[in-house]
Write an enzyme that holds these catalytic residues in place. Structure first.
Site, PDB file in Angstrom:
ATOM      1  N   GLU A  58      -4.206  -5.631  -3.884  1.00 45.66           N
ATOM      2  CA  GLU A  58      -3.153  -4.842  -5.069  1.00 45.66           C
ATOM      3  C   GLU A  58      -2.945  -5.530  -6.109  1.00 45.66           C
ATOM      4  OE1 GLU A  58      -3.853  -4.600  -1.560  1.00 45.66           O
ATOM      5  OE2 GLU A  58      -2.621  -2.371  -1.230  1.00 45.66           O
ATOM      6  N   CYS A  90       0.170  -2.508   1.890  1.00 46.25           N
ATOM      7  CA  CYS A  90       1.109  -3.192   2.983  1.00 46.25           C
ATOM      8  C   CYS A  90       2.514  -3.115   2.313  1.00 46.25           C
ATOM      9  CB  CYS A  90       1.119  -4.624   3.333  1.00 46.25           C
ATOM     10  SG  CYS A  90       0.823  -5.591   2.074  1.00 46.25           S
TER      11      CYS A  90
HETATM   12  N1  THU Z   1      -5.213  -6.321   2.490  1.00 46.04           N
HETATM   13  C1  THU Z   1      -5.008  -6.123   1.096  1.00 46.04           C
HETATM   14  O1  THU Z   1      -5.910  -5.883   0.435  1.00 46.04           O
HETATM   15  N2  THU Z   1      -4.404  -5.075   1.051  1.00 46.04           N
HETATM   16  C2  THU Z   1      -2.497  -4.283   1.966  1.00 46.04           C
HETATM   17  O2  THU Z   1      -2.315  -3.808   1.678  1.00 46.04           O
HETATM   18  C3  THU Z   1      -3.628  -4.230   3.153  1.00 46.04           C
HETATM   19  C4  THU Z   1      -4.077  -5.745   3.251  1.00 46.04           C
HETATM   20  C5  THU Z   1      -5.890  -6.974   3.480  1.00 46.04           C
HETATM   21  C6  THU Z   1      -5.699  -8.248   3.384  1.00 46.04           C
HETATM   22  C7  THU Z   1      -6.545  -8.611   3.874  1.00 46.04           C
HETATM   23  O3  THU Z   1      -7.472  -9.594   4.147  1.00 46.04           O
HETATM   24  C8  THU Z   1      -7.379  -7.724   5.014  1.00 46.04           C
HETATM   25  O4  THU Z   1      -7.037  -6.762   4.433  1.00 46.04           O
HETATM   26  C9  THU Z   1      -7.121  -7.601   6.328  1.00 46.04           C
HETATM   27  O5  THU Z   1      -5.698  -7.122   6.433  1.00 46.04           O
END
Ligand code: THU
Length: 137
Positions: A58, A90
């Protein structure tokens, strides 16, 4: 104003998720932001051997858009997860999105395999967020 084409945004998010660099988590994420100007900006998660330096999909999409001079958005689609459990943005991404997106912006979170989705808004994801209004007084 044209209606939001969520299918097109979902397709763009799933496509960019193929470029996810996630050797540590093996969890692919793709994000597609629809800008006010009609352009779609995408991003994927890019992990690092120093795990905490990982960039979320994001935020990658948002940085791409801002670097292109865009600061207004109409919708976000995030694609991650499977088995009817879509990955949700997240907390850090919710805060970063809120810098340029209004609380009523629709957010669609869909699995990569099409097994499930959650439709919500940024305001629902980040109620009572901290904003520039707080800093600027
Ligand atoms: N991740 C994202 O790309 N976006 C989020 O909002 C949550 C987590 C990714 C980070 C990491 O590479 C993987 O998901 C596992 O946490």
């Amino acid at each position: 104003m044209k209606p939001i084409d969520f299918d097109k945004l979902t397709e763009a998010a799933r496509h960019v998720a193929l470029n996810s660099y996630c050797p540590y988590s093996r969890y692919r994420v793709g994000a597609a932001l629809l800008a006010d100007n009609g352009m779609i900006y995408t991003g994927c998660n890019v992990e690092n051997a120093s795990y905490g330096l990982t960039v979320c999909a994001e935020r990658a999409a948002m940085m791409n858009a801002v670097a292109d001079g865009v600061r207004g958005f109409r919708a976000l689609v995030v694609t991650a997860g499977a088995q009817a459990r879509p990955g949700m943005p997240c907390g850090s991404c919710r805060q970063v999105l809120s810098e340029f997106c209004t609380p009523d912006m629709p957010v669609l979170c869909a699995t990569l395999d099409g097994s499930g989705s959650v439709q919500t808004t940024l305001g629902e994801l980040l109620p009572h967020g901290f904003s520039k209004l707080d800093v600027e007084g």
